[in-house]
Design a protein around this motif. Structure first.
Motif, PDB file in Angstrom:
ATOM      1  N   ARG A 183       1.825  13.351 -13.508  1.00  0.00           N
ATOM      2  CA  ARG A 183       2.198  12.608 -14.604  1.00  0.00           C
ATOM      3  C   ARG A 183       2.448  13.415 -15.819  1.00  0.00           C
ATOM      4  N   GLU A 191       0.222   1.246 -14.083  1.00  0.00           N
ATOM      5  CA  GLU A 191       1.564   1.445 -13.328  1.00  0.00           C
ATOM      6  C   GLU A 191       2.461   0.639 -13.393  1.00  0.00           C
ATOM      7  N   ILE A 192       2.291  -0.790 -13.920  1.00  0.00           N
ATOM      8  CA  ILE A 192       3.061  -1.781 -13.883  1.00  0.00           C
ATOM      9  C   ILE A 192       4.132  -1.602 -14.867  1.00  0.00           C
ATOM     10  N   ALA A 234       3.326  -0.950  -8.042  1.00  0.00           N
ATOM     11  CA  ALA A 234       3.569  -1.607  -9.408  1.00  0.00           C
ATOM     12  C   ALA A 234       4.801  -2.284  -9.298  1.00  0.00           C
ATOM     13  N   LEU A 235       5.171  -3.160  -8.372  1.00  0.00           N
ATOM     14  CA  LEU A 235       6.151  -4.001  -8.385  1.00  0.00           C
ATOM     15  C   LEU A 235       5.909  -5.143  -9.402  1.00  0.00           C
ATOM     16  N   TRP A 236       6.909  -5.689  -9.985  1.00  0.00           N
ATOM     17  CA  TRP A 236       6.648  -6.667 -11.150  1.00  0.00           C
ATOM     18  C   TRP A 236       6.555  -7.902 -10.288  1.00  0.00           C
ATOM     19  N   PRO A 237       5.506  -8.713 -10.464  1.00  0.00           N
ATOM     20  CA  PRO A 237       5.372  -9.784  -9.520  1.00  0.00           C
ATOM     21  C   PRO A 237       6.039 -11.043  -9.841  1.00  0.00           C
ATOM     22  N   ASP A 259       3.271   9.378  -6.191  1.00  0.00           N
ATOM     23  CA  ASP A 259       1.745   9.487  -6.147  1.00  0.00           C
ATOM     24  C   ASP A 259       1.056   8.737  -5.054  1.00  0.00           C
ATOM     25  N   GLY A 303      12.284   9.987 -11.205  1.00  0.00           N
ATOM     26  CA  GLY A 303      11.933   8.534 -10.607  1.00  0.00           C
ATOM     27  C   GLY A 303      10.494   8.721 -10.369  1.00  0.00           C
ATOM     28  N   PHE A 304       9.624   7.649 -10.119  1.00  0.00           N
ATOM     29  CA  PHE A 304       8.172   7.704  -9.963  1.00  0.00           C
ATOM     30  C   PHE A 304       7.783   6.435  -8.906  1.00  0.00           C
ATOM     31  N   ARG A 312      13.586   0.590  -5.712  1.00  0.00           N
ATOM     32  CA  ARG A 312      13.542   0.544  -7.156  1.00  0.00           C
ATOM     33  C   ARG A 312      13.599   1.999  -7.715  1.00  0.00           C
ATOM     34  N   PHE A 365       4.677   4.797  -7.576  1.00  0.00           N
ATOM     35  CA  PHE A 365       3.308   4.643  -7.763  1.00  0.00           C
ATOM     36  C   PHE A 365       2.572   4.268  -6.401  1.00  0.00           C
ATOM     37  N   GLN A 366       1.217   4.372  -6.554  1.00  0.00           N
ATOM     38  CA  GLN A 366       0.366   4.159  -5.368  1.00  0.00           C
ATOM     39  C   GLN A 366       0.227   2.761  -4.970  1.00  0.00           C
ATOM     40  N   ASN A 367       0.282   2.180  -5.853  1.00  0.00           N
ATOM     41  CA  ASN A 367       0.106   0.488  -5.528  1.00  0.00           C
ATOM     42  C   ASN A 367       1.560  -0.107  -5.974  1.00  0.00           C
TER      43      ASN A 367
END
Lengths: 616, 368
Positions: free
Chosen positions: B47, A511-512, B91-94, B164, B84-85, B152, B87-89
């Motif tokens: 998806r 997903e990333i 998906a932030l860019w750390p 999702d 736009g999507f 985002r 995500f479940q977790n």
């Protein structure tokens, strides 16, 4: 009819376009083709060599059979594997097959099994002490312990030889420290052959076991042990019934990988075996290469077969390990075993052993590089001439200046570094791409093929790998010199890089990347701005390991270098063979220092480290 | 104007059919949930619409534009679909701050700096996370991360928003709160939401229409309350509602719009809203727990098996001649275990054909 065919064509075209629009698919296709060419094709040419007559002694030997150079022949197989009776009373032990194949094979197996056992026992014990007990000096132990793995494998071998050698044994021309300083003349079994080769290899690969087993122990959910504690199980019983079974697959895996590595080791048996004519498969292969290369290639093929068998076995072992990964949780609160009174003695013992294994060799090399007459360690016998001297022709050791003033040495160092950087860039980048492709398309056939192919070079004994590239280069005109060395290095070290690449990508949720994809970030930008920065240290480890390995590589390049002065390691080999001990020791020290320096610098700058790359 | 149209969409992974011949029309400004147990194909469907997965067959169009057509070989990449999507977790860019996370997508759209800054601040305000602008995702709580992820996703102003299971990683209280906000967001952004969840309560409370799926096949696609009141089959009936519907095996003698029903040792007369399309005699009687009323004047007697009082309501498990029935009583009441109570059936019940599992009639059931 016509319409449905058109429709089918269009559907196929659409599907193909969709397939190719995914970078992962293109990467996999390209790497599949490239790896077939770089691993399977050379393997094939090598197999052809095993049934081809080569010029020289081989051609003369088969003249009686009516065959000549270039012809197809079974002679090599017949000679190497089917000649147990040479006639006469010599008996089986003097037959060609016994001397050239069976004995080296038995030696190889004995050495590899012992080395693996030593590595696991030593590495595993240290891993347990570090992760599960409150032992003192943890930081020192864990950082120094990987030294032997970072240093070239022959370091310990040379040290052993320098330390114990004496005029009574082997080709003994001079006395080592033990004999000259302490007056103790060590027996042959201690200095050369089975025992020291196994011990040195075992110590060299112990860090490997430490990293693998320690990784499992560290990730193991402490609740598992605590659950047993609650049930009033004793410490010892917990270790035996819970901890050991859980690390068992990792231990088996370590055993197999160390076994494979020891089997293909070349430098150590050369230093510690050749003086007493103790041969293993790799050294035998090298000595046959100059005279009966057909038989040498057969040995190479057999070594590869062993490698493949070990990989398959290892895959089964690690696949069954998956059942344990569900229990490796994240709970960080591990209750450490208190060693109490035993703590200090154990810790001190460990530190002493580490100093012997990791630090003493360096001191010895430094010492040996400054004495003029071997065996005399008085200050009056010391000089820095071998490092920085001029006009040294009187020494009759091939060079007229110390190594730090010699353009030959600097050129070789430069070449070695350039080669290491090139190999690391090529292998590391390929590793990331392979990791990306494999992780994105995991489950597909193509991905698992590419994954296996990229690991394949790991199984090829370095010397055999060099040999097959040698035979391949004769057919490709541009594959010479630097290009040949860089290519063979990049392919050989790809497994390290692709391992860390795959690991890094699998840790990263798909997903990333999709989050970036959906806003229209192009692929290369997703790689450079999103994926790489997140898994930076693991990816960089994929660059570091090839670089360090390349700097200290000998067996892979020894057959391929244009002259032995081309790179530092082959230069060292040459000096050592000619008995120019001081120069040899100085160059050896130079290599070790450069390798440690590279490792340390990269580690400090980027956080990448060897143990991150070694994932199995 | 219909917004998203799926025609005969099928997705196969090797031999496994993930989505089987799906036809779906998602209207403009709708809030659709794709609901079903894990592995039912709902995420795959989402998806595929977003372009992250390629269907094996069929066609998809968004806002009148064909974005995928297997026969014509059309397959637009996700970024060309104006979606736009979430995500479940998350998906932030750390490795990027909150600000950078939100701005990154806009930079790719070649917005100028000023415009990006304005838009990011607008979103930070809208989602009430201004104070976290310079923080990294790891320094935020789950709920805050979720807000950043929403910001985002909303930043480029997509016409369609896919989500999702966005709330499944949050704790119960926060989930409640975010549900309210998502519904509000749907109104404020004026876009179409497609939402994947396995939580029937989320589907019930959020959506304008629920698309319920099982093993890749669409089961029913109607507004949530309608689905609750008149489920198409046993699967849907079982999936929607908590506590779940009572299912009792029985037989029915059909006479036009009425039937004599014998089930679990009980007898009743069933008056359907329309004619009963039952082929055999075997039926499953479905009764919602809230339609079993515990009342001293009830027609039948039952023993209390267990009770689960939650304060607002109490779920009571009854035992009637060996058949277990679940009833819901509103208010803070409780009954001693093994005590006798009387009960009655109120309002509707549903008859399912036992052979096919299909809903054959909806009507009122009176105990005899």
């Amino acid at each position: 009819m016509e319409r449905t065919r058109k429709l089918q064509m269009r559907r196929l075209l659409g599907a193909t376009r969709a397939y190719l629009s995914k970078p992962a698919n293109i990467i996999l296709l390209v790497f599949f083709a490239a790896l077939c060419f770089l691993t399977l094709y050379p393997l094939l040419t090598m197999l052809l060599e095993t049934v081809t007559v080569h010029s020289g002694r081989e051609a003369r030997a088969v003249r009686g059979l009516g065959q000549s150079t270039g012809d197809f022949t079974w002679y090599h197989f017949q000679k190497l594997l089917g000649t147990f009776d040479d006639g006469g009373e010599a008996g089986i032990r003097l037959s060609n097959s016994w001397i050239q194949f069976v004995e080296p094979l038995l030696n190889t197996l004995a050495v590899s099994v012992t080395a693996s056992a030593i590595a696991i026992l030593f590495g595993g014990t240290v891993a347990f002490l570090i992760t599960r007990t409150d032992i003192k000096y943890k930081k020192f132990v864990s950082s120094v312990f990987v030294f032997p793995y970072v240093m070239p494998s022959w370091t310990l071998a040379l040290f052993w030889q320098t330390f114990f050698k004496n005029v009574n044994i082997g080709t003994g021309t001079s006395n080592g420290i033990m004999a000259s300083v302490f007056g103790i003349f060590a027996p042959e079994w201690l200095v050369y052959g089975y025992f020291p080769i196994s011990l040195v290899l075992g110590l060299h690969y112990a860090p490997f076991a430490y990293i693998l087993i320690g990784g499992i122990l560290r990730n193991m959910d402490a609740n598992l042990e605590e659950a047993a504690t609650i049930l009033k199980t004793s410490r010892l019983r917990i270790i035996r019934r819970i901890t050991l079974p859980i690390v068992m697959p990792a231990m088996l895996s370590t055993f197999l990988l160390v076994f494979a590595s020891s089997m293909s080791a070349y430098a150590v048996p050369v230093f510690l075996g050749s003086p007493v004519r103790y041969y293993v498969l790799s050294t035998k292969m090298k000595s046959l290469m100059d005279t009966y290369s057909g038989q040498a290639y057969i040995i190479a093929a057999i070594m590869i077969l062993f490698g493949v068998a070990i990989l398959l076995l290892n895959q089964r072992v690690t696949n069954s390990r998956k059942q344990f990964t569900t229990v490796t949780g994240k709970s960080g609160q591990i209750s450490l075993i208190r060693l109490r009174k035993a703590n200090r003695p154990i810790a001190i013992l460990l530190v002493v052993v580490l100093l012997l294994v990791a630090v003493l060799p360096l001191i010895t090399f430094a010492l040996e590089s400054v004495i003029i007459k071997a065996g005399d360690y008085s200050l009056s016998n010391m000089t820095l001439d071998f490092w920085i001297g001029r006009d040294l022709d009187y020494l009759d050791q091939g060079d007229s200046t110390g190594i730090l003033l010699s353009t030959k040495v600097w050129k070789a160092l430069g070449f070695s570094l350039l080669l290491a950087v090139t190999c690391s860039l090529a292998a590391g980048t390929s590793g990331i791409l392979v990791g990306y492709g494999v992780a994105k398309r995991r489950g597909s056939k193509l991905a698992s093929w590419v994954n296996s192919l990229s690991f394949f070079p790991y199984l090829m004994p370095s010397l055999a790998f060099g040999a097959i590239y040698l035979s391949m280069s004769s057919k490709i005109p541009w594959l010479r010199g630097f290009a040949l060395l860089a290519l063979v290095g990049a392919v050989k070290y790809l497994p390290f890089a692709s391992r860390s690449g795959v690991n890094a990508m699998l840790q990263l949720s798909g997903e990333i990347e999709e989050a970036a994809l959906i806003t229209g970030v192009p692929w290369w930008k997703r790689m450079t701005r999103v994926i790489f920065p997140i898994q930076k240290s693991t990816f960089l480890s994929g660059y570091l390991l090839p670089m360090v390995s390349c700097m200290r590589e000998l067996s892979l390049f020894v057959l391929l270098v244009p002259t032995s002065n081309t790179i530092l390691t082959t230069m060292l080999m040459q000096y050592s063979e000619k008995g120019w001990a001081q120069f040899g020791n100085a160059i050896n020290l130079l290599i070790i220092v450069v390798v440690l320096l590279v490792n340390f610098t990269v580690n400090k700058l980027t956080g990448a480290s060897i143990d991150k790359g070694v994932g199995g | 104007m219909p917004e998203i149209i799926l025609k005969n969409v099928t997705k196969r992974f090797g031999k496994f059919v993930a989505v089987d011949n799906l036809n779906l029309v998602i209207e403009n400004n709708a809030f659709i949930t794709l609901l079903g147990p894990s592995g039912c194909g709902k995420t795959t469907t989402l998806r595929m619409i977003a372009g992250l997965e390629t269907p094996t067959e069929g066609s998809i169009s968004i806002d009148g534009k064909v974005v995928f057509d297997a026969d014509q070989g059309i397959n637009l990449p996700p970024n060309k679909r104006d979606v736009g999507f979430l995500f479940q977790n998350y998906a932030l860019w750390p490795h990027m701050t909150v600000y950078q996370n939100i701005a990154f997508g806009l930079e790719n759209l070649k917005w100028d700096k000023k415009r990006i800054a304005d838009r990011v601040h607008e979103l930070l305000g809208m989602l009430r996370i201004e104070q976290f602008e310079k923080r990294y995702p790891s320094e935020l709580s789950g709920g805050q991360q979720q807000r950043v992820a929403i910001a985002r996703t909303l930043a480029p102003g997509p016409k369609v928003l896919f989500m999702d299971e966005p709330l499944s990683n949050l704790d119960a209280k926060l989930r409640m709160e975010m549900r309210t906000e998502l519904k509000r967001l749907h109104r404020d952004t004026d876009s179409t939401f497609v939402y994947v969840t396995h939580d029937q309560l989320e589907a019930m409370t959020l959506s304008t229409r629920v698309c319920i799926m099982d093993t890749g096949v669409l089961q029913q696609y109607v507004p949530p309350l309608e689905m609750y009141a008149n489920p198409a089959n046993l699967f849907v009936a079982d999936f929607m509602g908590n506590p779940t519907m009572n299912f009792i095996d029985g037989t029915a003698d059909v006479k036009g719009n009425t039937a004599e029903v014998t089930f679990g040792g009980l007898k009743g007369s069933f008056a359907a809203d329309a004619s009963i399309a039952l082929s055999g005699k075997e039926v499953v009687v479905g009764i919602r727990p809230e339609y079993i009323r515990i009342d001293d004047d009830g027609a039948m007697e039952a023993a209390v098996y267990s009770t689960l009082p939650s304060g607002m309501e109490t779920t009571v498990r009854l035992n009637v001649n060996g058949t277990q029935l679940t009833a819901v009583v509103f208010g803070d009441v409780d009954y001693p275990v093994d005590s006798k109570v009387r009960f009655d059936l109120t309002k509707t019940a549903i008859l399912f054909d036992k052979a096919t599992g299909k809903n054959v009639a909806r009507g009122t059931l009176k105990l005899l």
